[in-house]
Write an enzyme that holds these catalytic residues in place. Sequence first.
Site: not given
Length: 325
Positions: A25, A151, A180-181, A194, A217, A224
Amino acid sequence: MTEQMERGWPSSEQFWRKRKVVVTGGAGFLGSFVVEKLIERGAAEVIVPRSSEYDLIDQAAVRRLLADARPDIVLHLAARVGGIGANRERPAEFFYANLMMGVQLLHESWRAGIEKFVAVGTVCSYPKYTPIPFREDDIWNGYPEETNAPYGLAKKMLLVQSQTYREQYGFNSLFLLPVNLYGPRDNFDLATSHVIPALIRKCVEARRNGDRTISAWGDGSPTREFVYAPDAAEGILLAAERLNASLPVNIGSGYEISIKELTELVARLTGFEGEIVWDASKPNGQPRRKLDVQRAKALFGFEVRTTFEEGLRETINWYLRANEA
């Protein structure tokens, strides 16, 4: 005397200068920052396998990669990943691909005698209703949020594998849980992105087009936590340098913000002055997300360096430069 000297931690340059490193990755979002930092630290060689040459879902390809590269350390960042929409549309694909990549790569790394394996998991592995802040010891106390459970569970199996391979074989592997990045180079495709890159793109395009509204949404109530990708990359490398244990470790900022507040902040920073219309027919995802980040600080001295608003500004500026009209 610095904490590094007191704790007996090696310098980054000392640790990496004679080591060959495979970064799965490494051509991706987070991986690109990890590779940059490895080069800055003077790693002997950094190998970034491409999926066109080494399909990590295929065991023979994994064996061939390790035989060709002969690394000392493997940093496993590769993942099949997306936002809520992508997770809802492709749950089986995300489960299978992430499970098979991780299980086979760790197993074959053990067989090949790799010195250390760093598995990068996901905050999506936590139970849907984890007490705030998320402590690593709570990771098994419930089922993950349904939209990203396949996932999250596939990635969580790397924790089980890391612990059992250490117990039975003495294999030195780590398991990290980044939140979360966000940051420059993120995925801004609205179909798979995202929340932060999606909001940035929507606001920038609405401002340029003179649109009076954007759609977001859910209802804006979930919270977060986000970590700036270059900071997360630093945390991963510090763990590789200083940690030798298979317990789960959070990589995060400890800063919690609601999606509503986030959307309003992105709108302000991008100059969008229209109305935000909330689409309650879309899922909210996990109700709250905030990590306890003390373990990473205690075990390998990691703390974020970038404030959230500073990181958002850098991300927006990067997107604007990359998409100049």
